[in-house]
Design a protein around this motif. Structure first.
Motif, PDB file in Angstrom:
ATOM      1  N   LEU A 108       5.486  32.235  58.683  1.00 39.77           N
ATOM      2  CA  LEU A 108       6.680  32.100  57.842  1.00 39.77           C
ATOM      3  C   LEU A 108       7.281  30.697  57.917  1.00 39.77           C
ATOM      4  O   LEU A 108       7.786  30.180  56.922  1.00 39.77           O
ATOM      5  CB  LEU A 108       7.724  33.148  58.258  1.00 39.77           C
ATOM      6  CG  LEU A 108       7.462  34.574  57.772  1.00 39.77           C
ATOM      7  CD1 LEU A 108       8.534  35.512  58.326  1.00 39.77           C
ATOM      8  CD2 LEU A 108       7.443  34.628  56.259  1.00 39.77           C
ATOM      9  N   TRP A 112       7.898  28.522  54.687  1.00 40.55           N
ATOM     10  CA  TRP A 112       9.258  28.097  54.317  1.00 40.55           C
ATOM     11  C   TRP A 112       9.296  26.599  54.024  1.00 40.55           C
ATOM     12  O   TRP A 112       9.988  26.163  53.096  1.00 40.55           O
ATOM     13  CB  TRP A 112      10.226  28.447  55.449  1.00 40.55           C
ATOM     14  CG  TRP A 112      11.645  28.044  55.181  1.00 40.55           C
ATOM     15  CD1 TRP A 112      12.343  27.005  55.729  1.00 40.55           C
ATOM     16  CD2 TRP A 112      12.551  28.663  54.251  1.00 40.55           C
ATOM     17  NE1 TRP A 112      13.616  26.933  55.225  1.00 40.55           N
ATOM     18  CE2 TRP A 112      13.776  27.943  54.311  1.00 40.55           C
ATOM     19  CE3 TRP A 112      12.450  29.752  53.393  1.00 40.55           C
ATOM     20  CZ2 TRP A 112      14.879  28.287  53.542  1.00 40.55           C
ATOM     21  CZ3 TRP A 112      13.559  30.096  52.625  1.00 40.55           C
ATOM     22  CH2 TRP A 112      14.755  29.370  52.703  1.00 40.55           C
ATOM     23  N   ARG A 115       8.260  26.003  50.406  1.00 46.10           N
ATOM     24  CA  ARG A 115       8.845  26.905  49.393  1.00 46.10           C
ATOM     25  C   ARG A 115       9.076  26.221  48.049  1.00 46.10           C
ATOM     26  O   ARG A 115       8.999  26.863  47.002  1.00 46.10           O
ATOM     27  CB  ARG A 115      10.145  27.494  49.923  1.00 46.10           C
ATOM     28  CG  ARG A 115      11.254  26.478  50.163  1.00 46.10           C
ATOM     29  CD  ARG A 115      12.404  27.082  50.974  1.00 46.10           C
ATOM     30  NE  ARG A 115      13.495  26.149  51.165  1.00 46.10           N
ATOM     31  CZ  ARG A 115      13.498  25.202  52.089  1.00 46.10           C
ATOM     32  NH1 ARG A 115      12.448  25.042  52.871  1.00 46.10           N
ATOM     33  NH2 ARG A 115      14.545  24.392  52.214  1.00 46.10           N
TER      34      ARG A 115
END
Length: 457
Positions: A108, A112, A115
């Motif tokens: 993650l 991120w 993104r």
């Protein structure tokens, strides 16, 4: 800031940069697939790495490897393992999608950081495929280490030849080594062309460049053009990027007394669309119409080789020799035995081609498209001629014709400048040892000061 010791280590060319272990992440090197290699620099650099380490361990991660021989003449302290599992390449099947979603959840933090760039189904597929492939390579690499009972201690360099998925696997290995030895290895990657520029990717996005730069101690980009591109792409991590030029083995300049009657032109590349060797033949057809007698040699293989042969059959006044793929040693043998007036590269995209470095080392002037970092190696009007990326057949024919008509003194100056440019910037051993001195200096810095060390060379 750092003490002066790492600075001196990085800059002192007499400093011995010695490692207990160097781990290399490659595509295929030193395995021999029977196809042209994109890692001919690394094949020769392996000799230098072996001189600066007690052992070199290579994990090759692209290819089938079963039955592939290992390149002859590898130093005794080099061992190699093929870790790729081509049967599990990410797919668009339901099971494949589930696996990729699992990778997203696992990473993650990396996701991120990307993104703002993952904006479409295509970029999401590129990102998740990157994570899945990196995890697969990490798993296989750690399995081999356990199977072979490889133990790490002392000073360790982790070195990826490509700036893509292996970096994810490298991070897993770095954690393993630090846990095993108590010392953090230094982590360095090179970057070239397709693994550098977003526009070289089918979807216009190269995954996780910023994240990788944050995790690495340095990224050595083969051209200033590429380094500038990556710095502008992600200015937050611009300190990670520096120019780390490649190079070729030492040679002797060609003997002009062996020059033939016909003006000789060589192309050496893959026979694929982006290399545009067919456009060189188009220019030769124009030169034939202008009455020139030429000799054209092509060295390379690829899916367009048949097309090139068909088009070359249209040449009536030009002696044509399409050699197909040759091992790097045979390419050097050709240049050593056969005088060449001009090397031509008509590529649509490039980093800085090793094929141009090889030509310059033999004192051969070059006509090339002004793309990527090519203008850094071909100084227009000094050791060659640059033409626009979107050239016409007549543009390329004019550039070649200028060399055909060039007076002997200017030719001698061009050939001397070509060799001098290679000696100053593209000698393999010099550039490989510079990378090792940088790695040694970085490994001498404490973990808390690694990022400060970005400016020590």
């Amino acid at each position: 800031m750092l003490s002066t010791q790492p600075t001196l280590l990085a800059n002192d060319k007499n400093q011995t940069a010695r490692f207990d272990t160097i781990v290399v992440l490659s595509h295929e090197c030193p395995f021999v697939s029977g196809q042209p290699s994109a890692e001919s620099y690394l094949e020769r650099e392996m000799q230098v790495l072996a001189e600066h380490a007690d052992r070199v361990i290579v994990f090759a991660h692209e290819g089938w490897f079963d039955g592939w021989p290992i390149k002859a003449g590898l130093p005794e302290n080099v061992s190699a393992f093929g870790i790729s599992d081509c049967a599990t390449i990410p797919s668009e099947s339901f099971a494949g999608r589930l696996k990729r979603l699992g990778c997203l959840a696992k990473h993650l933090g990396a996701v991120w950081s990307e993104r703002r760039r993952i904006t479409s189904r295509e970029t999401l597929f590129a990102a998740t495929s990157f994570l899945q492939l990196g995890d697969m390579k990490a798993q296989r690499m750690l399995e081999v280490i356990a199977e072979q009972k490889i133990v790490f201690s002392g000073r360790v360099l982790l070195y990826s030849y490509w700036f893509n998925e292996p970096i994810l696997a490298m991070q897993s290995l770095a954690r393993c080594i630090e846990k095993q030895s108590g010392m953090r290895p230094v982590c360095i990657s090179r970057a070239h062309g397709y693994d550098c520029y977003d526009y070289r990717s089918p979807c216009g996005y190269n995954a996780f460049k910023r994240w990788m730069a944050e995790k690495l101690d340095a990224v050595l980009v083969c051209s200033q053009n590429g380094a500038n591109y990556l710095k502008e792409r992600d200015p937050e991590v611009s300190g990670a990027y520096r120019v780390g030029r490649l190079g070729t083995a030492d040679t002797q300049p060609q003997d002009p007394s062996r020059k033939g009657d016909a003006f000789s032109i060589v192309c050496c590349s893959r026979a694929v669309s982006l290399k545009r060797v067919d456009r060189v033949i188009d220019a030769l057809l124009v030169l034939e119409e202008r009455g020139h007698r030429l000799r054209f040699t092509f060295i390379g293989d690829g899916d367009q080789l048949g097309v090139l042969k068909e088009k070359a059959a249209l040449l009536k006044k030009t002696e044509v020799d399409i050699k197909g793929a040759l091992p790097n040693e045979k390419v050097f043998d050709y240049y050593s035995s056969t005088f060449t007036d001009l090397f031509v590269n008509a590529s649509e995209y490039e980093g800085i081609p090793l094929s141009i470095m090889e030509a310059l080392s033999f004192g051969i002037p070059v006509v090339a498209t002004n793309v990527g970092g090519v203008s850094e190696i071909i100084h227009d009007g000094v050791c060659g001629k640059l033409i626009d990326r979107d050239f016409t057949d007549e543009d390329l024919a004019d550039a070649i014709e200028a060399f055909v008509a060039m007076d002997e003194k200017k030719v001698e100056a061009m050939r001397a400048a070509a060799r001098r440019n290679w000696e100053q910037s593209y000698r393999l051993k010099t550039n490989a040892e510079e990378m090792l001195r940088l790695a040694y200096a970085l490994s001498s810095a404490s973990d808390s000061k690694r990022r400060d060390a970005q400016g020590i060379v």
